[in-house]
Design a protein around this motif. Structure first.
Motif, PDB file in Angstrom:
ATOM      1  N   THR A  68       0.832  -1.208   0.000  1.00 36.50           N
ATOM      2  CA  THR A  68       0.000   0.000   0.000  1.00 36.50           C
ATOM      3  C   THR A  68       0.860   1.249   0.000  1.00 36.50           C
ATOM      4  O   THR A  68       0.639   2.181  -0.789  1.00 36.50           O
ATOM      5  N   ALA A  72       1.273   4.060  -3.064  1.00 36.33           N
ATOM      6  CA  ALA A  72       0.958   5.471  -2.823  1.00 36.33           C
ATOM      7  C   ALA A  72       2.167   6.360  -3.087  1.00 36.33           C
ATOM      8  O   ALA A  72       2.034   7.462  -3.646  1.00 36.33           O
ATOM      9  N   ASN A  79      -4.854   9.263  -5.189  1.00 36.42           N
ATOM     10  CA  ASN A  79      -5.216   9.197  -3.777  1.00 36.42           C
ATOM     11  C   ASN A  79      -5.602   7.773  -3.388  1.00 36.42           C
ATOM     12  O   ASN A  79      -6.122   7.023  -4.217  1.00 36.42           O
ATOM     13  N   TYR A  80      -5.381   7.429  -2.105  1.00 35.32           N
ATOM     14  CA  TYR A  80      -5.583   6.053  -1.655  1.00 35.32           C
ATOM     15  C   TYR A  80      -6.239   6.013  -0.280  1.00 35.32           C
ATOM     16  O   TYR A  80      -5.948   6.843   0.592  1.00 35.32           O
ATOM     17  N   ILE A  97       3.520   5.756   6.459  1.00 35.40           N
ATOM     18  CA  ILE A  97       3.016   7.021   5.934  1.00 35.40           C
ATOM     19  C   ILE A  97       3.871   8.178   6.438  1.00 35.40           C
ATOM     20  O   ILE A  97       4.241   9.084   5.679  1.00 35.40           O
ATOM     21  N   LEU A 105      -2.666   9.245   1.348  1.00 33.20           N
ATOM     22  CA  LEU A 105      -3.108   7.951   1.866  1.00 33.20           C
ATOM     23  C   LEU A 105      -3.724   8.109   3.255  1.00 33.20           C
ATOM     24  O   LEU A 105      -3.104   8.667   4.165  1.00 33.20           O
TER      25      LEU A 105
END
Length: 232
Positions: A68, A72, A79-80, A97, A105
């Motif tokens: 993920t 991203a 966008n996620y 992140i 994200l």
């Protein structure tokens, strides 16, 4: 059955042990208030959330979030939203992140079917990723599989025309049943994953394990036909 119970009366996930490392506990405590979206029966405003009108891709059950975060980071103009109920995995992705300084994200820590039903408007999502979900291999548990109807009808209703759903598994019986369900879902049209205009997909931990065990990896891609109206 009332509309609110149509999709999630039987859970498609099992809550695993939520033991976290000290760093995961810290990341969850510090980062979840700003990066985890609380479940709500009000639909999200994607443009307001991300601050742009870029496409939104949703990943259901991201596990530890490695793939993920990579996706991203590689696609900063998209966008996620990641959906996961396994809190150590949520905490791990929160840390990624922050480490990668991702601004595209967010996470929802809740049942994916509820999120799709209430938080996403019809025809609003550009893509859906389902990478190595629980195959629920025992026959008595098949009813818990995510990709079966009417779950696929709900998911398809939230995908915009021209958008896609991408499914990967190392469990052949699940691949076969998912293929049948997706093929029977109105508005979805099968495409070879490599010919559907989809970006390269990073290898996941589960995929590496499967290849090491000589398990066959199946990837399916379905596109929502242009001009299709939502049906759920």
């Amino acid at each position: 059955m009332p509309d609110s119970d149509r999709y999630s009366a039987i859970k498609t996930f099992a809550r695993r042990s939520a033991r976290m490392t000290e760093s995961q506990k810290r990341d969850y405590a510090e980062l979840s208030p700003s990066l985890c979206l609380p479940f709500s029966e009000a639909a999200l405003n994607f443009a307001g959330l991300f601050g742009n009108a870029g496409p939104v891709t949703v990943e259901i059950g991201f596990g530890n979030g490695d793939a993920t975060a990579q996706i991203a980071e590689a696609n900063p103009d998209s966008n996620y939203i990641g959906i996961e109920v396994y809190r150590p995995g949520v905490a791990r992705l929160l840390g990624e992140i922050q480490r990668r300084s991702l601004r595209n994200l967010f996470i929802v820590e809740h049942d994916a079917l509820d999120v799709f039903e209430y938080m996403f408007l019809p025809d609003s999502v550009s893509g859906v990723h389902v990478f190595f979900p629980d195959p629920w291999p025992k026959k008595r548990h098949h009813k818990r599989r995510l990709l079966q109807r009417p779950h696929t009808d709900l998911i398809a209703s939230r995908i915009a025309a021209g958008g896609y759903i991408r499914f990967v598994t190392d469990w052949l019986p699940y691949a076969e049943s998912a293929k049948a369900a997706l093929g029977d879902t109105p508005a979805l049209v099968s495409r070879a994953a490599g010919n559907a205009g989809l970006a390269a997909r990073p290898e996941t931990k589960f995929e590496r394990r499967g290849r090491e065990a000589a398990q066959e990896i199946t990837e399916l891609a379905y596109i929502k036909a242009p001009g299709s109206a939502h049906l759920a």
